[in-house]
Scaffold this active site. Structure first.
Site, PDB file in Angstrom:
ATOM      1  N   TYR A  74     -11.876 -15.871   1.103  1.00  0.00           N
ATOM      2  CA  TYR A  74     -11.463 -15.565   2.479  1.00  0.00           C
ATOM      3  C   TYR A  74     -11.961 -16.629   3.450  1.00  0.00           C
ATOM      4  CZ  TYR A  74      -9.059 -11.300   1.384  1.00  0.00           C
ATOM      5  OH  TYR A  74      -8.123 -10.427   0.885  1.00  0.00           O
ATOM      6  N   ARG A  77      -9.497 -19.444   3.247  1.00  0.00           N
ATOM      7  CA  ARG A  77      -8.234 -19.131   3.934  1.00  0.00           C
ATOM      8  C   ARG A  77      -8.453 -19.117   5.445  1.00  0.00           C
ATOM      9  NH1 ARG A  77      -6.103 -13.696   1.694  1.00  0.00           N
ATOM     10  NH2 ARG A  77      -4.365 -14.108   3.151  1.00  0.00           N
ATOM     11  N   ASP A 112      -3.082 -13.912   9.887  1.00  0.00           N
ATOM     12  CA  ASP A 112      -3.439 -15.233  10.433  1.00  0.00           C
ATOM     13  C   ASP A 112      -3.468 -15.290  11.957  1.00  0.00           C
ATOM     14  OD1 ASP A 112      -0.132 -16.301   9.325  1.00  0.00           O
ATOM     15  OD2 ASP A 112      -0.713 -15.360  11.243  1.00  0.00           O
ATOM     16  N   HIS A 127      -1.833  -5.442   8.244  1.00  0.00           N
ATOM     17  CA  HIS A 127      -2.825  -5.725   7.192  1.00  0.00           C
ATOM     18  C   HIS A 127      -4.113  -6.335   7.744  1.00  0.00           C
ATOM     19  CE1 HIS A 127       0.732  -5.778   4.141  1.00  0.00           C
ATOM     20  NE2 HIS A 127       0.411  -4.570   4.525  1.00  0.00           N
ATOM     21  N   CYS A 162     -26.766  -7.025   5.650  1.00  0.00           N
ATOM     22  CA  CYS A 162     -27.693  -6.402   6.617  1.00  0.00           C
ATOM     23  C   CYS A 162     -29.111  -6.594   6.088  1.00  0.00           C
ATOM     24  CB  CYS A 162     -27.390  -4.917   6.763  1.00  0.00           C
ATOM     25  SG  CYS A 162     -28.630  -4.062   7.774  1.00  0.00           S
ATOM     26  N   GLY A 202      10.822 -13.819   6.365  1.00  0.00           N
ATOM     27  CA  GLY A 202       9.776 -14.452   5.564  1.00  0.00           C
ATOM     28  C   GLY A 202       8.923 -13.502   4.754  1.00  0.00           C
ATOM     29  N   THR A 203       9.553 -12.478   4.186  1.00  0.00           N
ATOM     30  CA  THR A 203       8.786 -11.601   3.302  1.00  0.00           C
ATOM     31  C   THR A 203       9.546 -11.375   1.993  1.00  0.00           C
ATOM     32  OG1 THR A 203       7.644  -9.481   3.052  1.00  0.00           O
ATOM     33  CG2 THR A 203       9.693  -9.473   4.351  1.00  0.00           C
ATOM     34  N   ASN A 228      15.585 -15.544   5.304  1.00  0.00           N
ATOM     35  CA  ASN A 228      14.768 -16.018   4.186  1.00  0.00           C
ATOM     36  C   ASN A 228      15.550 -17.090   3.413  1.00  0.00           C
ATOM     37  OD1 ASN A 228      13.278 -16.239   1.697  1.00  0.00           O
ATOM     38  ND2 ASN A 228      12.477 -14.178   2.050  1.00  0.00           N
ATOM     39  N   PRO A 229      14.933 -18.228   3.140  1.00  0.00           N
ATOM     40  CA  PRO A 229      15.673 -19.271   2.402  1.00  0.00           C
ATOM     41  C   PRO A 229      15.921 -18.899   0.947  1.00  0.00           C
ATOM     42  CG  PRO A 229      13.399 -19.966   2.791  1.00  0.00           C
ATOM     43  CD  PRO A 229      13.590 -18.661   3.521  1.00  0.00           C
TER      44      PRO A 229
HETATM   45  C1  BV8 Z   1      -1.574   1.517   0.228  1.00  0.00           C
HETATM   46  C2  BV8 Z   1      -4.041  -8.440   3.418  1.00  0.00           C
HETATM   47  C3  BV8 Z   1      -2.052   3.828   0.385  1.00  0.00           C
HETATM   48  C4  BV8 Z   1      -5.105  -9.058   2.586  1.00  0.00           C
HETATM   49  C5  BV8 Z   1      -2.285  -7.591   1.941  1.00  0.00           C
HETATM   50  C6  BV8 Z   1       5.012   1.807  -3.463  1.00  0.00           C
HETATM   51  C7  BV8 Z   1       5.618   1.120  -4.473  1.00  0.00           C
HETATM   52  C8  BV8 Z   1       4.858   0.193  -5.231  1.00  0.00           C
HETATM   53  C9  BV8 Z   1       3.520  -0.065  -4.965  1.00  0.00           C
HETATM   54  C10 BV8 Z   1       2.933   0.607  -3.955  1.00  0.00           C
HETATM   55  C11 BV8 Z   1       3.660   1.549  -3.221  1.00  0.00           C
HETATM   56  N1  BV8 Z   1       2.831   2.040  -2.285  1.00  0.00           N
HETATM   57  C12 BV8 Z   1       1.602   1.462  -2.419  1.00  0.00           C
HETATM   58  C13 BV8 Z   1       1.647   0.588  -3.434  1.00  0.00           C
HETATM   59  C14 BV8 Z   1       0.538  -0.239  -3.868  1.00  0.00           C
HETATM   60  C15 BV8 Z   1       0.407  -1.545  -3.087  1.00  0.00           C
HETATM   61  C16 BV8 Z   1       1.619  -2.424  -3.291  1.00  0.00           C
HETATM   62  O1  BV8 Z   1       2.510  -2.494  -2.471  1.00  0.00           O
HETATM   63  N2  BV8 Z   1       1.599  -3.137  -4.421  1.00  0.00           N
HETATM   64  C17 BV8 Z   1       2.697  -4.095  -4.695  1.00  0.00           C
HETATM   65  C18 BV8 Z   1       2.100  -5.449  -5.010  1.00  0.00           C
HETATM   66  C19 BV8 Z   1       3.544  -3.582  -5.813  1.00  0.00           C
HETATM   67  N3  BV8 Z   1       0.223  -1.298  -1.661  1.00  0.00           N
HETATM   68  C20 BV8 Z   1      -1.044  -1.077  -1.235  1.00  0.00           C
HETATM   69  O2  BV8 Z   1      -2.013  -1.056  -1.946  1.00  0.00           O
HETATM   70  C21 BV8 Z   1      -1.188  -0.846   0.270  1.00  0.00           C
HETATM   71  N4  BV8 Z   1      -2.012   0.285   0.533  1.00  0.00           N
HETATM   72  O3  BV8 Z   1      -0.516   1.737  -0.297  1.00  0.00           O
HETATM   73  O4  BV8 Z   1      -2.457   2.493   0.629  1.00  0.00           O
HETATM   74  C22 BV8 Z   1      -2.876   4.261  -0.669  1.00  0.00           C
HETATM   75  C23 BV8 Z   1      -4.260   4.258  -0.505  1.00  0.00           C
HETATM   76  C24 BV8 Z   1      -5.013   4.777  -1.503  1.00  0.00           C
HETATM   77  C25 BV8 Z   1      -4.397   5.175  -2.704  1.00  0.00           C
HETATM   78  C26 BV8 Z   1      -2.995   5.110  -2.817  1.00  0.00           C
HETATM   79  C27 BV8 Z   1      -2.217   4.645  -1.779  1.00  0.00           C
HETATM   80  C28 BV8 Z   1      -1.914  -2.045   0.948  1.00  0.00           C
HETATM   81  C29 BV8 Z   1      -1.092  -3.267   0.842  1.00  0.00           C
HETATM   82  C30 BV8 Z   1      -1.708  -4.387   1.705  1.00  0.00           C
HETATM   83  C31 BV8 Z   1      -2.497  -5.365   0.879  1.00  0.00           C
HETATM   84  N5  BV8 Z   1      -2.956  -6.478   1.713  1.00  0.00           N
HETATM   85  N6  BV8 Z   1      -2.741  -8.570   2.753  1.00  0.00           N
HETATM   86  C32 BV8 Z   1      -4.923 -10.552   2.428  1.00  0.00           C
HETATM   87  O5  BV8 Z   1      -4.040 -11.133   3.078  1.00  0.00           O
HETATM   88  O6  BV8 Z   1      -5.734 -11.114   1.671  1.00  0.00           O
HETATM   89  S1  BV8 Z   1      -0.731  -7.776   1.189  1.00  0.00           S
HETATM   90  C33 BV8 Z   1      -0.337  -9.472   1.337  1.00  0.00           C
HETATM   91  O7  BV8 Z   1       0.581  -9.728   0.300  1.00  0.00           O
HETATM   92  C34 BV8 Z   1       0.388  -9.856   2.628  1.00  0.00           C
HETATM   93  O8  BV8 Z   1      -0.147  -9.234   3.761  1.00  0.00           O
HETATM   94  C35 BV8 Z   1       1.818  -9.415   2.322  1.00  0.00           C
HETATM   95  O9  BV8 Z   1       1.979  -8.047   2.609  1.00  0.00           O
HETATM   96  C36 BV8 Z   1       1.896  -9.620   0.805  1.00  0.00           C
HETATM   97  C37 BV8 Z   1       2.609 -10.901   0.482  1.00  0.00           C
HETATM   98  O10 BV8 Z   1       3.946 -10.670   0.718  1.00  0.00           O
HETATM   99  P1  BV8 Z   1       4.769 -11.650   1.716  1.00  0.00           P
HETATM  100  O11 BV8 Z   1       4.052 -11.725   3.023  1.00  0.00           O
HETATM  101  O12 BV8 Z   1       6.128 -11.201   1.659  1.00  0.00           O
HETATM  102  O13 BV8 Z   1       4.578 -13.095   1.031  1.00  0.00           O
HETATM  103  P2  BV8 Z   1       5.239 -13.642  -0.333  1.00  0.00           P
HETATM  104  O14 BV8 Z   1       4.522 -14.897  -0.647  1.00  0.00           O
HETATM  105  O15 BV8 Z   1       5.323 -12.559  -1.348  1.00  0.00           O
HETATM  106  O16 BV8 Z   1       6.754 -13.982   0.106  1.00  0.00           O
HETATM  107  C38 BV8 Z   1       7.003 -14.971   1.060  1.00  0.00           C
HETATM  108  C39 BV8 Z   1       8.495 -14.930   1.354  1.00  0.00           C
HETATM  109  O17 BV8 Z   1       8.762 -15.885   2.393  1.00  0.00           O
HETATM  110  C40 BV8 Z   1       9.369 -15.293   0.157  1.00  0.00           C
HETATM  111  O18 BV8 Z   1      10.424 -14.362   0.075  1.00  0.00           O
HETATM  112  C41 BV8 Z   1       9.892 -16.690   0.500  1.00  0.00           C
HETATM  113  O19 BV8 Z   1      11.191 -16.898   0.021  1.00  0.00           O
HETATM  114  C42 BV8 Z   1       9.895 -16.642   2.027  1.00  0.00           C
HETATM  115  N7  BV8 Z   1       9.747 -17.944   2.687  1.00  0.00           N
HETATM  116  C43 BV8 Z   1       9.101 -19.042   2.224  1.00  0.00           C
HETATM  117  N8  BV8 Z   1       9.149 -20.030   3.186  1.00  0.00           N
HETATM  118  C44 BV8 Z   1       9.822 -19.506   4.256  1.00  0.00           C
HETATM  119  C45 BV8 Z   1      10.189 -18.174   3.945  1.00  0.00           C
HETATM  120  N9  BV8 Z   1      10.873 -17.384   4.815  1.00  0.00           N
HETATM  121  C46 BV8 Z   1      11.202 -17.929   6.030  1.00  0.00           C
HETATM  122  N10 BV8 Z   1      10.851 -19.204   6.409  1.00  0.00           N
HETATM  123  C47 BV8 Z   1      10.179 -20.005   5.548  1.00  0.00           C
HETATM  124  N11 BV8 Z   1       9.859 -21.244   5.928  1.00  0.00           N
END
Ligand code: BV8
Length: 258
Positions: A74, A77, A112, A127, A162, A202-203, A228-229
């Site tokens: 962290y 980052r 960020d 988040h 602490c 961008g997600t 999204n590209p």
């Molecule tokens: C929770 C902070 C309740 C930390 C992050 C339902 C279904 C399946 C799974 C689950 C579900 N519900 C819950 C889950 C579990 C889990 C989850 O979703 N797992 C996934 C992986 C399957 N969710 C959780 O755990 C959440 N909490 O549900 O709590 C609970 C509590 C107790 C018990 C049970 C339930 C918490 C999720 C949050 C985690 N923290 N970040 C940190 O940053 O270190 S998540 C982190 O990863 C980001 O914040 C973001 O959310 C994710 C990354 O995704 P993106 O941002 O989309 O980035 P990625 O790289 O994947 O994609 C980038 C995109 O941009 C691409 O599509 C690319 O093509 C595009 N791109 C690239 N360049 C460009 C562009 N677009 C435009 N312009 C460009 N130039």
């Protein structure tokens, strides 16, 4: 890349929806900050994430198991994010909000702070914020005297601790398996259900409940548009997909006038 999205009939349709919309929601992910120089989680496959499973680094269990490794990840980052500036996409959103107060809500997965730096001060950060810390466990003193130690009370270390009870500081972000801040999630759900147009920028749409907001908006009758590209998990929820980047597409999409 094909002809710029600006000239496509889809672009014109989305502009028309934007002009007609009383309320707009913009849901963003790491791609929103890619053109500011922050690698997306995907890109980071080549980085630290290539060696460790994100769920290992971004979970409480992972932090308790390897506090130094996670804290340093962290810190790395955080240092990188402190160096970069918002891009034209962030500024286009903030400028639209200035011109149309109360008409657009920013909902971001990004920790960020670039939306806020660009002027979207009321962005809903689902988040958390990587530039803030909080205690991992309930503060020892809080249990005995109700007075919570300030984070500044922590002794410098990796992670800082602490001096009285060894409690560790952790980044104030939401880790996998952790609940999102309830008030922020509630406000985001309100915006998703109230908007006439949701731009999903961008997600990859893989992480929930954030990605679920696009489904909620569609179910509530809003037009959903993906910017999204590359292909994403939310393309199927969208009425239109604009294959372009955030910094290229948003300035012309959100510009005023016909
Ligand atoms: C929770 C902070 C309740 C930390 C992050 C339902 C279904 C399946 C799974 C689950 C579900 N519900 C819950 C889950 C579990 C889990 C989850 O979703 N797992 C996934 C992986 C399957 N969710 C959780 O755990 C959440 N909490 O549900 O709590 C609970 C509590 C107790 C018990 C049970 C339930 C918490 C999720 C949050 C985690 N923290 N970040 C940190 O940053 O270190 S998540 C982190 O990863 C980001 O914040 C973001 O959310 C994710 C990354 O995704 P993106 O941002 O989309 O980035 P990625 O790289 O994947 O994609 C980038 C995109 O941009 C691409 O599509 C690319 O093509 C595009 N791109 C690239 N360049 C460009 C562009 N677009 C435009 N312009 C460009 N130039």
């Amino acid at each position: 890349m094909t002809a710029s999205p600006d000239s496509s009939p889809d672009f014109a349709q989305v502009r028309a929806w934007l002009q007609a919309a009383q309320h707009v929601a913009v849901l963003t992910g790491a791609g929103m900050s890619a053109e500011s120089g922050i690698p997306t989680f995907r890109d980071t496959q080549t980085g630290l994430w290539a060696r460790f499973n994100p769920a290992e680094l971004a979970t409480e269990e992972g932090f308790r198991a390897q506090p130094e490794l996670v804290w340093n990840w962290y810190a790395e980052r955080r240092a990188a994010m402190a160096q970069v500036k918002p891009n034209a996409g962030h500024y286009a959103i903030a400028a639209y909000q200035q011109r149309h107060p109360g008409r657009l809500t920013v909902i971001t997965q990004n920790v960020d702070g670039l939306h806020q730096k660009a002027g979207s001060t009321d962005a809903l950060a689902l988040h958390g914020n990587i530039f803030q810390d909080r205690w991992l466990d309930l503060c020892f003193h809080a249990r005995h005297s109700g007075r919570v130690c300030a984070a500044s009370h922590a002794q410098a270390d990796n992670p800082p601790r602490c001096p009285d009870c060894g409690n560790m500081l952790r980044p104030d972000v939401v880790w996998f398996g952790e609940m999102l801040p309830p008030a922020t999630l509630h406000a985001a759900e309100q915006a998703a259900q109230r908007c006439a147009l949701m731009l999903v920028v961008g997600t990859s749409g893989e992480v929930y409940p954030a990605a679920g907001l696009a489904h909620q908006a569609r179910q509530a009758g809003a037009k959903v548009v993906v910017v999204n590209p590359h292909a994403s998990e939310l393309d199927g929820v969208a009425h239109r997909v604009l294959r372009g980047t955030a910094a290229q597409t948003l300035p012309s999409l959100l510009a005023d006038g016909v």
